[in-house]
Write a protein that holds these residues in place. Structure first.
Motif, PDB file in Angstrom:
ATOM      1  N   LEU A   1     -23.724  20.206 -61.668  1.00  0.00           N
ATOM      2  CA  LEU A   1     -22.922  18.941 -60.488  1.00  0.00           C
ATOM      3  C   LEU A   1     -22.361  19.291 -59.101  1.00  0.00           C
ATOM      4  CD1 LEU A   1     -22.048  15.888 -60.669  1.00  0.00           C
ATOM      5  CD2 LEU A   1     -19.444  17.339 -61.745  1.00  0.00           C
ATOM      6  N   TYR A   2     -22.656  18.739 -58.473  1.00  0.00           N
ATOM      7  CA  TYR A   2     -22.439  18.854 -56.949  1.00  0.00           C
ATOM      8  C   TYR A   2     -21.311  18.177 -56.885  1.00  0.00           C
ATOM      9  CZ  TYR A   2     -25.328  22.680 -56.676  1.00  0.00           C
ATOM     10  OH  TYR A   2     -26.058  24.193 -56.566  1.00  0.00           O
ATOM     11  N   VAL A   3     -19.918  18.207 -56.317  1.00  0.00           N
ATOM     12  CA  VAL A   3     -19.358  17.243 -56.100  1.00  0.00           C
ATOM     13  C   VAL A   3     -17.802  17.491 -54.695  1.00  0.00           C
ATOM     14  CG1 VAL A   3     -16.504  16.573 -56.435  1.00  0.00           C
ATOM     15  CG2 VAL A   3     -18.193  17.514 -58.545  1.00  0.00           C
ATOM     16  N   LEU A   4     -19.100  16.546 -53.877  1.00  0.00           N
ATOM     17  CA  LEU A   4     -18.251  16.104 -52.776  1.00  0.00           C
ATOM     18  C   LEU A   4     -16.504  15.601 -52.565  1.00  0.00           C
ATOM     19  CD1 LEU A   4     -18.733  16.910 -49.108  1.00  0.00           C
ATOM     20  CD2 LEU A   4     -19.682  14.655 -49.074  1.00  0.00           C
ATOM     21  N   VAL A   5     -15.616  17.088 -52.123  1.00  0.00           N
ATOM     22  CA  VAL A   5     -14.423  16.293 -52.285  1.00  0.00           C
ATOM     23  C   VAL A   5     -13.551  15.607 -50.213  1.00  0.00           C
ATOM     24  CG1 VAL A   5     -12.093  16.930 -52.471  1.00  0.00           C
ATOM     25  CG2 VAL A   5     -14.332  18.350 -53.651  1.00  0.00           C
ATOM     26  N   HIS A   6     -13.596  14.621 -50.522  1.00  0.00           N
ATOM     27  CA  HIS A   6     -12.669  13.829 -49.140  1.00  0.00           C
ATOM     28  C   HIS A   6     -10.772  14.426 -49.981  1.00  0.00           C
ATOM     29  CE1 HIS A   6     -15.950  12.510 -48.340  1.00  0.00           C
ATOM     30  NE2 HIS A   6     -16.623  12.438 -48.792  1.00  0.00           N
ATOM     31  N   VAL A   7     -10.410  14.591 -48.767  1.00  0.00           N
ATOM     32  CA  VAL A   7      -9.111  14.993 -48.138  1.00  0.00           C
ATOM     33  C   VAL A   7      -7.779  13.796 -47.697  1.00  0.00           C
ATOM     34  CG1 VAL A   7      -6.793  16.374 -48.726  1.00  0.00           C
ATOM     35  CG2 VAL A   7      -9.182  17.162 -48.972  1.00  0.00           C
ATOM     36  N   ARG A   8      -7.441  13.194 -48.575  1.00  0.00           N
ATOM     37  CA  ARG A   8      -6.378  12.204 -47.172  1.00  0.00           C
ATOM     38  C   ARG A   8      -5.529  12.778 -46.869  1.00  0.00           C
ATOM     39  NH1 ARG A   8      -6.172   9.725 -53.138  1.00  0.00           N
ATOM     40  NH2 ARG A   8      -7.593   8.096 -52.644  1.00  0.00           N
TER      41      ARG A   8
END
Length: 383
Positions: free
Chosen positions: A266-273
């Motif tokens: 599983l590859y998770v693309l992380v967005h940070v607020r």
């Protein structure tokens, strides 16, 4: 990443760099494009999200020395020189051509070109083991708060991946029937053909389209593919210190394998607020704090907020210029064994309005200070 992706996608072109670009050039190009196409900055442009995924994928390969080397070698060997891979119908094409070789994670060129210099003018068949196949990799995205990116967090993710059809259990045949072995390729799914010259090319069997089996009575649920979709919700741990746009690999949480094969990743693309007060610079937190003209000139001790809802006292020495940065050790984050520092930048505020008394006092100060012209060196340098 599948071999097909590596052959069909030009990651250098995606990032706008040359194939011999240095790591710092790749990093700079990715950061520029990531800021341009970040979904949070393009909420009215649905195409930006797809572009952001594309450049993130390219960066994940080209920024990793090992993956970049493998990518360059694969494209050098297969991507040029007029060598074209066949494209068939369902079950055919590049994916099936490489399925045997990439399922175990290692590409065996000896198997792929075992009959490359075979006899001429005939079509031969090649047997291959229909052994375990690794599951497909899947991708997902999460958006987390600024503080959680520093401390780490566990989030829920809903993913969809391929699995065996629940009706036929992966056979592709209507319940009560069974597929039969392809009489042309004898179940290998591959054919090696030669046209009378030196070279012979392996390609998916035209009769069974690379599956190795023929289904006379297809399953009504999956139409003979043997595959279905599985949706599940899982808890994913995001490590401390993750940055916006970072892609995290979680081993074994992808699609289920076939024939007892290992699961994909599983590859998770992380967005940070973004945070309304704090920023980040490497492992450190940054903050800009306003001070008055008098505090900067005379010196002061001010209170500076920290991310953990507390504050620290910071001494501002007399004569502090605008833009000076102070370092507060160990107050740059939370949730990690070695938190970074808090970098405090001073912003001197000049009053916009002065009452009569303040104006008189400031005029008196200017007369008594009798400071030299701070722009004199500029006028001298012009001559």
């Amino acid at each position: 990443m599948s071999t097909k992706d590596w052959l069909e996608k030009d990651y250098y072109k995606v990032l706008g760099v040359s194939s011999d670009a240095k790591p710092e050039e790749i990093k700079k190009a990715f950061r520029k494009l990531a800021r341009q196409y970040h979904p949070d900055q393009n909420k009215q442009n649905p195409d930006a999200e797809a572009k952001f995924k594309e450049i993130s994928e390219a960066n994940s390969v080209l920024s990793d020395p090992k993956q970049r080397k493998e990518y360059d070698e694969a494209r050098s060997l297969f991507g040029g020189g007029g060598f074209h891979f066949p494209r068939g119908g369902q079950g055919g094409g590049t994916d099936d051509l490489f399925r045997t070789f990439t399922s175990s994670g290692d590409a065996n060129l000896g198997d792929l070109f075992g009959n490359l210099f075979g006899g001429g003018g005939t079509t031969t068949t090649r047997r291959s083991s229909r052994g375990p196949r690794r599951g497909a990799d899947i991708e997902g995205e999460v958006t987390i708060d600024f503080a959680d990116a520093l401390a780490g967090a566990t989030v829920s993710m809903r993913t969809t991946s391929e699995t065996a059809c629940p009706t036929c259990h992966g056979t592709g045949a209507r319940p009560g029937t069974q597929p039969r072995v392809c009489p042309v390729c004898q179940g290998s799914g591959m054919q090696t053909s030669a046209s009378g010259g030196v070279f012979a090319v392996s390609e998916p069997c035209r009769e069974c389209r690379g599956r190795g089996m023929i289904t006379d009575d297809p399953c009504p649920t999956c139409q003979g593919s043997g595959r279905g979709e599985s949706t599940r919700t899982m808890q994913v741990r995001i490590p401390a210190g993750v940055t916006d746009g970072q892609r995290i690999r979680i081993k074994g949480k992808g699609g289920a394998g076939q024939n007892s094969g290992a699961a994909g990743d599983l590859y998770v693309l992380v967005h940070v607020r973004p945070h309304p007060v704090f920023g980040r610079k490497g492992d450190n937190l940054t903050i800009t704090v306003p001070v008055t003209f008098a505090e900067a000139a005379l010196g002061a001790e001010i209170s500076v907020p920290t991310l953990d809802d507390g504050s620290v006292r910071l001494k501002i020495p007399a004569g502090t210029p605008n833009g000076r940065t102070f370092r507060v050790s160990g107050r740059g984050g939370r949730g990690s064994e070695s938190p970074g520092d808090l970098l405090v930048t001073v912003e001197v505020r000049v009053p916009k309005h002065l009452n009569d008394e303040a104006r008189a006092a400031l005029s008196d100060y200017a007369a008594k200070a009798a400071e030299p012209d701070p722009r004199a060196h500029l006028l001298e340098g012009r001559r």
